[in-house]
Enzyme design. Structure first.
Site, PDB file in Angstrom:
ATOM      1  N   TYR A 156     -49.833-134.249 -43.464  1.00  0.00           N
ATOM      2  CA  TYR A 156     -50.362-132.886 -43.526  1.00  0.00           C
ATOM      3  C   TYR A 156     -50.493-132.335 -42.106  1.00  0.00           C
ATOM      4  O   TYR A 156     -49.637-132.562 -41.274  1.00  0.00           O
ATOM      5  CB  TYR A 156     -51.676-132.856 -44.323  1.00  0.00           C
ATOM      6  CG  TYR A 156     -51.933-131.469 -44.850  1.00  0.00           C
ATOM      7  CD1 TYR A 156     -51.029-130.893 -45.749  1.00  0.00           C
ATOM      8  CD2 TYR A 156     -53.018-130.717 -44.429  1.00  0.00           C
ATOM      9  CE1 TYR A 156     -51.211-129.599 -46.210  1.00  0.00           C
ATOM     10  CE2 TYR A 156     -53.210-129.432 -44.894  1.00  0.00           C
ATOM     11  CZ  TYR A 156     -52.308-128.862 -45.779  1.00  0.00           C
ATOM     12  OH  TYR A 156     -52.483-127.588 -46.225  1.00  0.00           O
ATOM     13  N   ARG A 208     -48.497-117.187 -45.691  1.00  0.00           N
ATOM     14  CA  ARG A 208     -49.342-117.409 -44.513  1.00  0.00           C
ATOM     15  C   ARG A 208     -49.544-118.902 -44.344  1.00  0.00           C
ATOM     16  O   ARG A 208     -50.609-119.441 -44.631  1.00  0.00           O
ATOM     17  CB  ARG A 208     -50.681-116.683 -44.688  1.00  0.00           C
ATOM     18  CG  ARG A 208     -51.454-116.466 -43.405  1.00  0.00           C
ATOM     19  CD  ARG A 208     -52.876-116.963 -43.525  1.00  0.00           C
ATOM     20  NE  ARG A 208     -52.917-118.406 -43.740  1.00  0.00           N
ATOM     21  CZ  ARG A 208     -54.027-119.102 -43.974  1.00  0.00           C
ATOM     22  NH1 ARG A 208     -55.182-118.501 -44.062  1.00  0.00           N
ATOM     23  NH2 ARG A 208     -54.000-120.418 -44.135  1.00  0.00           N
ATOM     24  N   LYS A 267     -50.722-131.114 -49.856  1.00  0.00           N
ATOM     25  CA  LYS A 267     -52.081-131.097 -50.409  1.00  0.00           C
ATOM     26  C   LYS A 267     -52.224-132.073 -51.571  1.00  0.00           C
ATOM     27  O   LYS A 267     -53.216-132.812 -51.671  1.00  0.00           O
ATOM     28  CB  LYS A 267     -52.436-129.682 -50.878  1.00  0.00           C
ATOM     29  CG  LYS A 267     -52.728-128.697 -49.772  1.00  0.00           C
ATOM     30  CD  LYS A 267     -54.121-128.889 -49.204  1.00  0.00           C
ATOM     31  CE  LYS A 267     -54.472-127.803 -48.205  1.00  0.00           C
ATOM     32  NZ  LYS A 267     -55.836-127.923 -47.655  1.00  0.00           N
ATOM     33  N   GLU A 301     -53.223-121.761 -52.272  1.00  0.00           N
ATOM     34  CA  GLU A 301     -53.089-122.288 -50.914  1.00  0.00           C
ATOM     35  C   GLU A 301     -52.172-121.400 -50.063  1.00  0.00           C
ATOM     36  O   GLU A 301     -51.039-121.097 -50.455  1.00  0.00           O
ATOM     37  CB  GLU A 301     -52.508-123.709 -50.972  1.00  0.00           C
ATOM     38  CG  GLU A 301     -52.661-124.477 -49.689  1.00  0.00           C
ATOM     39  CD  GLU A 301     -54.112-124.799 -49.349  1.00  0.00           C
ATOM     40  OE1 GLU A 301     -54.461-124.728 -48.156  1.00  0.00           O
ATOM     41  OE2 GLU A 301     -54.871-125.120 -50.272  1.00  0.00           O
ATOM     42  N   ASP A 302     -52.683-120.990 -48.915  1.00  0.00           N
ATOM     43  CA  ASP A 302     -51.902-120.293 -47.891  1.00  0.00           C
ATOM     44  C   ASP A 302     -51.264-119.001 -48.378  1.00  0.00           C
ATOM     45  O   ASP A 302     -50.101-118.699 -48.098  1.00  0.00           O
ATOM     46  CB  ASP A 302     -50.857-121.225 -47.285  1.00  0.00           C
ATOM     47  CG  ASP A 302     -51.491-122.202 -46.297  1.00  0.00           C
ATOM     48  OD1 ASP A 302     -52.724-122.196 -46.170  1.00  0.00           O
ATOM     49  OD2 ASP A 302     -50.763-122.959 -45.653  1.00  0.00           O
ATOM     50  N   ASP A 332     -58.552-122.958 -51.456  1.00  0.00           N
ATOM     51  CA  ASP A 332     -59.014-123.938 -50.464  1.00  0.00           C
ATOM     52  C   ASP A 332     -59.203-123.318 -49.089  1.00  0.00           C
ATOM     53  O   ASP A 332     -60.096-123.706 -48.349  1.00  0.00           O
ATOM     54  CB  ASP A 332     -58.021-125.095 -50.388  1.00  0.00           C
ATOM     55  CG  ASP A 332     -58.548-126.250 -49.561  1.00  0.00           C
ATOM     56  OD1 ASP A 332     -59.706-126.658 -49.772  1.00  0.00           O
ATOM     57  OD2 ASP A 332     -57.820-126.743 -48.686  1.00  0.00           O
ATOM     58  N   ASP A 333     -58.369-122.335 -48.736  1.00  0.00           N
ATOM     59  CA  ASP A 333     -58.511-121.691 -47.433  1.00  0.00           C
ATOM     60  C   ASP A 333     -59.849-120.964 -47.319  1.00  0.00           C
ATOM     61  O   ASP A 333     -60.421-120.875 -46.231  1.00  0.00           O
ATOM     62  CB  ASP A 333     -57.370-120.693 -47.206  1.00  0.00           C
ATOM     63  CG  ASP A 333     -56.012-121.344 -47.269  1.00  0.00           C
ATOM     64  OD1 ASP A 333     -55.821-122.371 -46.597  1.00  0.00           O
ATOM     65  OD2 ASP A 333     -55.142-120.844 -48.008  1.00  0.00           O
ATOM     66  N   ASN A 338     -54.925-124.167 -37.417  1.00  0.00           N
ATOM     67  CA  ASN A 338     -53.908-125.194 -37.292  1.00  0.00           C
ATOM     68  C   ASN A 338     -52.552-124.600 -37.636  1.00  0.00           C
ATOM     69  O   ASN A 338     -52.478-123.512 -38.215  1.00  0.00           O
ATOM     70  CB  ASN A 338     -54.247-126.418 -38.167  1.00  0.00           C
ATOM     71  CG  ASN A 338     -54.513-126.052 -39.607  1.00  0.00           C
ATOM     72  OD1 ASN A 338     -53.673-125.456 -40.254  1.00  0.00           O
ATOM     73  ND2 ASN A 338     -55.687-126.407 -40.123  1.00  0.00           N
ATOM     74  N   ASN A 345     -61.545-131.030 -41.240  1.00  0.00           N
ATOM     75  CA  ASN A 345     -60.375-130.737 -42.060  1.00  0.00           C
ATOM     76  C   ASN A 345     -60.764-130.688 -43.532  1.00  0.00           C
ATOM     77  O   ASN A 345     -61.632-131.449 -43.984  1.00  0.00           O
ATOM     78  CB  ASN A 345     -59.301-131.811 -41.825  1.00  0.00           C
ATOM     79  CG  ASN A 345     -57.969-131.449 -42.436  1.00  0.00           C
ATOM     80  OD1 ASN A 345     -57.781-131.538 -43.639  1.00  0.00           O
ATOM     81  ND2 ASN A 345     -57.040-131.027 -41.589  1.00  0.00           N
TER      82      ASN A 345
END
Length: 588
Positions: free
Chosen positions: A128, A181, A199, A270-271, A293-294, A443, A487
């Protein structure tokens, strides 16, 4: 009619997976219990969940027609781990190591996860962050075998047909991204599939969720990245991103098909870009068991890290002053959870809001500014409260202005702006706070707001540092200090494990608060103020079990889960944890 898949044949008589599907049935399954399959020869060793390589016994080679396909040596899982580690460590770059591990996962999942579980500290940054960022950028170079589902906009009418395959009958956890993103790297289009794959690898490695229960999905709605559109090797849909009503309708079709196929699935967003992340979560959080999760995972691990730092600084949560750079979905998610924690600790909502200083693209958020989003409203400062501030510019209130005037005790970065925590900012903070808490969480490494070594140097070793990705130890006064990796892997695997254990129907903000507090309770700083803020990465499996217990109990308290005793909750959790070991096979 869809034919039974290899995965269905393979696990038809496997009680450990029946146990995952039906938590009320909890048989004891040991590593020496046989797994029955009808696959033989190439079909057997080509199946990533069944392949044991040279660890097939002589009896199994006889039964499954493997002689000649394998070298004569009969090895063990431990030998295979050592062999693969030797190869892995011989590569010159982390990207090469990432590609090697992806190939290993696609050829022998038991070996991949055994190697990962027993070498988490070394391999987590390769599977990851930070390496997954380059993996997403270069996925078109290394894509070889199908893993997960690419749902292209052009196939929007085929989603239910794609989902119907029986190989997906046992899916309980989905991670989905649209690739817009990716970390701090921006739009990677179909390359964003590296994030759901990564993930879900951590769901298995850190929490023991069986690989066959997981499904990575990429919503391929195009890309606005010219490097992808102009690349003839690009594996995705070469089209500009779909926006507006067309995008919303596509996502709605996806969610409708998901809830129809898997009514009790856990879905993790996610993202997604900030403009979509928050609205999608709000739109669907009451329709299925889902979280972002973000927004929520990042918030929980940041809260846990701050609570752990309080063990060192001695400053109560209600007296903290928190500046955060990046007031998007992640920044506001962190601030919202910490705000609620302050309210729970005794402050009024208005009092708590005054303790947050949100710095975005145009500086500190102050009332009267244009385009304030709903998630930001709680953290907009009153004009009168900042009117007397000493400022370096008339255009806006900079981060340096905030640090100079507000004297924050905590500085959190989720901006994706490398080096945004500049030397003047950090030195000013260190002049005004005895033990500054600084979390550059962006990150991969190339997007971090500061390098830990610089933070130690600029604060004379006083800073309590947490980073969103792995960094090497820093040197200070002749000693090396480990850097806390703040993290999300400390949070989301345990959240998923807890949700599955008690069949939670929804995910509440209170469950993430419980997850953060459970992690903080494991902080080494509770016993030693000189220790790291969070447990070592190699303890993530134990951390996930503790987080899962807290999340499950909160889900029960919220009235959205099975009601059972704490002892049964723990038993259910342990029954879900898959151990990557080779089991003997019987041919059927």
């Amino acid at each position: 009619m869809t034919q039974p898949s290899a995965s269905e044949q393979e696990i038809v008589n496997d009680p450990i997976l029946d146990n995952v599907l039906h938590p009320e049935y909890q048989p004891t399954v040991h590593s020496d219990d046989p797994l029955q399959t009808s696959l033989t020869g190439f079909d057997l060793i080509s199946h990533s969940m069944l392949n044991k390589g040279m660890a097939f016994s002589e009896a199994e080679r006889d039964a499954f027609q493997l002689h000649g396909l394998l070298p004569p040596h009969v090895g063990t899982l431990d030998e295979q781990i050592l062999r693969r580690l030797q190869v892995l460590r011989s590569f010159a770059t982390d990207f090469e190591r990432y590609a090697f591990l992806r190939d290993l996962q696609d050829s022998n999942e038991t070996l991949f996860y055994a190697m990962l579980v027993h070498n988490l500290e070394e391999l987590l940054p390769l599977v990851y962050t930070p390496t997954v960022g380059e993996g997403c950028q270069r996925l078109s170079e290394i894509w070889r075998k199908p893993r997960g589902l690419f749902l292209s906009y052009t196939n929007k009418d085929k989603i239910r047909e794609i989902f119907a395959d029986t190989r997906y009958d046992r899916v309980r956890v989905i991670v989905v991204s649209d690739g817009e993103r990716i970390l701090g790297l921006g739009d990677q289009g179909a390359g964003g599939m590296g994030i759901p794959i990564g993930k879900l690898s951590l769901y298995t490695a850190c929490a023991g969720i069986h690989p066959l229960e997981t499904l990575p999905i990429l919503l391929d709605v195009g890309t606005n990245n010219p490097d992808r559109l102009n690349n003839p090797m690009y594996i995705g849909w070469s089209h500009e991103r779909i926006r507006g009503a067309e995008y919303d309708a596509f996502v709605e079709e996806f969610i409708a098909a998901v809830t129809e196929r898997w009514p009790n699935v856990l879905l993790q967003w996610e993202d997604f870009a900030g403009a979509n992340a928050g609205p999608l979560l709000e739109r669907y959080r009451d329709r299925l068991c889902t979280f972002n999760d973000d927004i929520q995972g990042t918030a929980a691990v940041a809260a846990a890290s701050l609570l752990s730092a309080i063990n060192v600084t001695g400053i109560p949560l209600t007296e903290q002053r928190i500046a955060f750079l990046g007031a998007g979905s992640a920044g506001c998610g962190i601030a919202s959870l910490l705000h609620q924690a302050m309210v729970d600790a005794g402050l009024s909502a208005a009092e708590a809001s005054k303790r947050f200083y949100a710095v975005d693209r145009y500086g500190l958020l102050v009332e009267g500014m244009a385009d304030i989003r709903p998630a930001q409203v709680l953290f907009v400062q009153n004009k009168q409260d900042v009117a007397h501030w000493v400022r370096t510019s008339s255009d806006g209130i900079s981060l340096l202005d905030v640090v100079t005037n507000a004297k924050p005790t905590v500085l959190i970065g989720v901006s994706g702006q490398a080096g945004a925590f500049s030397e003047p900012v950090v030195r000013m903070m260190a002049q005004q706070v005895e033990r500054p808490v600084i979390f550059p969480l962006s990150n991969p490494t190339s997007k971090s707001e500061a390098k830990p070594q610089d933070l130690m140097n600029w604060t004379n070793g006083k800073a309590l540092i947490g980073t969103g990705t792995a960094f090497p130890p820093v040197l200070w006064n002749g000693e090396h200090y480990e850097i806390n990796q703040t993290n999300n892997s400390y949070i989301f695997p345990g959240v998923g494990l807890g949700v599955l254990a008690v069949n939670a129907r929804r995910i509440t903000d209170a469950m993430f608060m419980a997850a953060g507090k459970a992690l903080a309770d494991l902080s080494p700083t509770r016993l030693d103020k000189t220790a790291r803020l969070l447990p070592p990465v190699e303890e993530l499996r134990a951390v996930s079990v503790a987080v899962a217990q807290a999340v499950a109990r909160q889900a029960q308290a919220d009235g959205i889960a099975d009601q059972c005793s704490d002892a049964e909750v723990l038993a259910r959790i342990k029954a879900l944890v898959w151990e990557p070991v080779y089991r003997p096979y019987q041919r059927v």
